[in-house]
Design a protein around this motif. Sequence first.
Motif, PDB file in Angstrom:
ATOM      1  N   ALA A  26       0.832  -1.199   0.000  1.00  0.00           N
ATOM      2  CA  ALA A  26       0.000   0.000   0.000  1.00  0.00           C
ATOM      3  C   ALA A  26       0.866   1.248   0.000  1.00  0.00           C
ATOM      4  O   ALA A  26       0.608   2.207  -0.744  1.00  0.00           O
ATOM      5  CB  ALA A  26      -0.917  -0.001   1.218  1.00  0.00           C
ATOM      6  N   TYR A  27       1.905   1.230   0.845  1.00  0.00           N
ATOM      7  CA  TYR A  27       2.827   2.372   0.880  1.00  0.00           C
ATOM      8  C   TYR A  27       3.515   2.538  -0.466  1.00  0.00           C
ATOM      9  O   TYR A  27       3.638   3.639  -0.997  1.00  0.00           O
ATOM     10  CB  TYR A  27       3.860   2.180   1.988  1.00  0.00           C
ATOM     11  CG  TYR A  27       4.922   3.260   2.001  1.00  0.00           C
ATOM     12  CD1 TYR A  27       4.739   4.439   2.728  1.00  0.00           C
ATOM     13  CD2 TYR A  27       6.101   3.113   1.273  1.00  0.00           C
ATOM     14  CE1 TYR A  27       5.692   5.442   2.727  1.00  0.00           C
ATOM     15  CE2 TYR A  27       7.066   4.118   1.264  1.00  0.00           C
ATOM     16  CZ  TYR A  27       6.857   5.274   2.000  1.00  0.00           C
ATOM     17  OH  TYR A  27       7.811   6.259   1.990  1.00  0.00           O
ATOM     18  N   ALA A  28       3.967   1.419  -1.039  1.00  0.00           N
ATOM     19  CA  ALA A  28       4.692   1.470  -2.308  1.00  0.00           C
ATOM     20  C   ALA A  28       3.807   2.031  -3.410  1.00  0.00           C
ATOM     21  O   ALA A  28       4.259   2.819  -4.250  1.00  0.00           O
ATOM     22  CB  ALA A  28       5.184   0.074  -2.678  1.00  0.00           C
ATOM     23  N   ALA A  29       2.545   1.653  -3.410  1.00  0.00           N
ATOM     24  CA  ALA A  29       1.639   2.108  -4.455  1.00  0.00           C
ATOM     25  C   ALA A  29       1.447   3.618  -4.415  1.00  0.00           C
ATOM     26  O   ALA A  29       1.285   4.267  -5.448  1.00  0.00           O
ATOM     27  CB  ALA A  29       0.295   1.404  -4.308  1.00  0.00           C
ATOM     28  N   VAL A  30       1.467   4.184  -3.216  1.00  0.00           N
ATOM     29  CA  VAL A  30       1.209   5.617  -3.057  1.00  0.00           C
ATOM     30  C   VAL A  30       2.487   6.441  -3.185  1.00  0.00           C
ATOM     31  O   VAL A  30       2.488   7.534  -3.761  1.00  0.00           O
ATOM     32  CB  VAL A  30       0.544   5.892  -1.689  1.00  0.00           C
ATOM     33  CG1 VAL A  30       0.404   7.392  -1.453  1.00  0.00           C
ATOM     34  CG2 VAL A  30      -0.811   5.211  -1.622  1.00  0.00           C
ATOM     35  N   ASN A  31       3.605   5.923  -2.650  1.00  0.00           N
ATOM     36  CA  ASN A  31       4.797   6.748  -2.487  1.00  0.00           C
ATOM     37  C   ASN A  31       5.969   6.411  -3.402  1.00  0.00           C
ATOM     38  O   ASN A  31       6.861   7.237  -3.557  1.00  0.00           O
ATOM     39  CB  ASN A  31       5.281   6.660  -1.033  1.00  0.00           C
ATOM     40  CG  ASN A  31       4.276   7.241  -0.067  1.00  0.00           C
ATOM     41  OD1 ASN A  31       4.123   8.451   0.038  1.00  0.00           O
ATOM     42  ND2 ASN A  31       3.568   6.353   0.632  1.00  0.00           N
ATOM     43  N   LEU A  32       5.992   5.227  -3.982  1.00  0.00           N
ATOM     44  CA  LEU A  32       7.120   4.856  -4.819  1.00  0.00           C
ATOM     45  C   LEU A  32       6.777   5.022  -6.289  1.00  0.00           C
ATOM     46  O   LEU A  32       5.720   4.589  -6.748  1.00  0.00           O
ATOM     47  CB  LEU A  32       7.540   3.404  -4.544  1.00  0.00           C
ATOM     48  CG  LEU A  32       8.020   3.103  -3.123  1.00  0.00           C
ATOM     49  CD1 LEU A  32       8.497   1.666  -3.031  1.00  0.00           C
ATOM     50  CD2 LEU A  32       9.130   4.052  -2.700  1.00  0.00           C
ATOM     51  N   GLU A  33       7.688   5.652  -6.996  1.00  0.00           N
ATOM     52  CA  GLU A  33       7.495   5.900  -8.416  1.00  0.00           C
ATOM     53  C   GLU A  33       8.709   5.400  -9.188  1.00  0.00           C
ATOM     54  O   GLU A  33       9.844   5.757  -8.843  1.00  0.00           O
ATOM     55  CB  GLU A  33       7.309   7.398  -8.662  1.00  0.00           C
ATOM     56  CG  GLU A  33       7.140   7.771 -10.120  1.00  0.00           C
ATOM     57  CD  GLU A  33       7.004   9.272 -10.316  1.00  0.00           C
ATOM     58  OE1 GLU A  33       7.035   9.714 -11.478  1.00  0.00           O
ATOM     59  OE2 GLU A  33       6.881   9.996  -9.296  1.00  0.00           O
ATOM     60  N   PRO A  34       8.528   4.557 -10.191  1.00  0.00           N
ATOM     61  CA  PRO A  34       9.677   4.069 -10.959  1.00  0.00           C
ATOM     62  C   PRO A  34      10.311   5.190 -11.766  1.00  0.00           C
ATOM     63  O   PRO A  34       9.628   6.096 -12.251  1.00  0.00           O
ATOM     64  CB  PRO A  34       9.072   2.995 -11.873  1.00  0.00           C
ATOM     65  CG  PRO A  34       7.640   3.381 -11.991  1.00  0.00           C
ATOM     66  CD  PRO A  34       7.260   4.009 -10.675  1.00  0.00           C
ATOM     67  N   ILE A  35      11.650   5.139 -11.874  1.00  0.00           N
ATOM     68  CA  ILE A  35      12.385   6.116 -12.662  1.00  0.00           C
ATOM     69  C   ILE A  35      13.370   5.386 -13.555  1.00  0.00           C
ATOM     70  O   ILE A  35      13.698   4.223 -13.323  1.00  0.00           O
ATOM     71  CB  ILE A  35      13.142   7.119 -11.764  1.00  0.00           C
ATOM     72  CG1 ILE A  35      14.175   6.378 -10.890  1.00  0.00           C
ATOM     73  CG2 ILE A  35      12.187   7.940 -10.914  1.00  0.00           C
ATOM     74  CD1 ILE A  35      15.083   7.288 -10.099  1.00  0.00           C
ATOM     75  N   ASN A  36      13.864   6.068 -14.553  1.00  0.00           N
ATOM     76  CA  ASN A  36      14.888   5.529 -15.433  1.00  0.00           C
ATOM     77  C   ASN A  36      16.210   6.196 -15.065  1.00  0.00           C
ATOM     78  O   ASN A  36      16.448   7.355 -15.401  1.00  0.00           O
ATOM     79  CB  ASN A  36      14.534   5.801 -16.893  1.00  0.00           C
ATOM     80  CG  ASN A  36      15.510   5.142 -17.847  1.00  0.00           C
ATOM     81  OD1 ASN A  36      16.214   4.208 -17.472  1.00  0.00           O
ATOM     82  ND2 ASN A  36      15.557   5.626 -19.082  1.00  0.00           N
ATOM     83  N   ALA A  37      17.047   5.481 -14.305  1.00  0.00           N
ATOM     84  CA  ALA A  37      18.299   6.037 -13.807  1.00  0.00           C
ATOM     85  C   ALA A  37      19.453   5.097 -14.152  1.00  0.00           C
ATOM     86  O   ALA A  37      19.244   3.977 -14.641  1.00  0.00           O
ATOM     87  CB  ALA A  37      18.214   6.259 -12.303  1.00  0.00           C
TER      88      ALA A  37
END
Length: 246
Positions: A26-37
């Motif tokens: 639940a936390y990951a769905a709200v607060n984590l965003e994938p990036i291209n790094a």
Amino acid sequence: MRSFRKKSVLTVAFCAAMLTSSLGSAYAAVNLEPINAFFNRGVSFVLNGERWKPTDANGKALNVVYYEGANYLPARALAEALKIPIEYDAAAQTIYIGSKPGAKTPIFAAPMEIDNIYAILSRASADTLVNGVSYQEVLKIDQYGDVYFTIDRKYKRLVLDAAVVSPGEHEVDVSLYNASDLAGNAADTVLEKHTVSPEDDSTRMSFNVEGLEKIRIHVQSPNLNPYIYARILDTSYFDNGETASP
């Protein structure tokens, strides 16, 4: 690579796993965003004039992350290299770099060395009853004494409570010194000094210890009187510099 050199290295926390966090879905769905790094393995570091490589707790090399024109460093590795305390509060999802707001460390909970036969850490009731008030533990100094605290730049202030007990009749000076191995000749320079009067039940003093790795507290009569009967009380503490209560 030229663009890498032009960008500032930002000291931010980029990896929650490095701070032993545990994130639910639940936390990951709200607060984590994938990036291209990208891992930037071409960057090297000089820390305080010496080559430095960031590593994890097991000594494994860590790579800088390059993202949108900036290089990102792992926060814990850098904070520990700079000897700045860092703590992760998983419940609050907060990373504390430096002192935690409002946090206090009781004086006798800090790493301590006593360097005098006349200075004794005591829990005996005869010593802990100080001018009518009972304490759990005191540092008993009947003539003069030195006590060292290793604080590793964790604190900004030492709030020290002390008293002179019967039959003490002389004022007592409490002096702060820099006891770091790197202090050199400065180790003999008094940074701050306060006076405890036998007329007071106890005296609260505030010492600035910001940036210091190790300190020495010297307790002695200003007139070198042989017996002073001083007590450092267990209500003393290290903190991050908030205003002491009266």
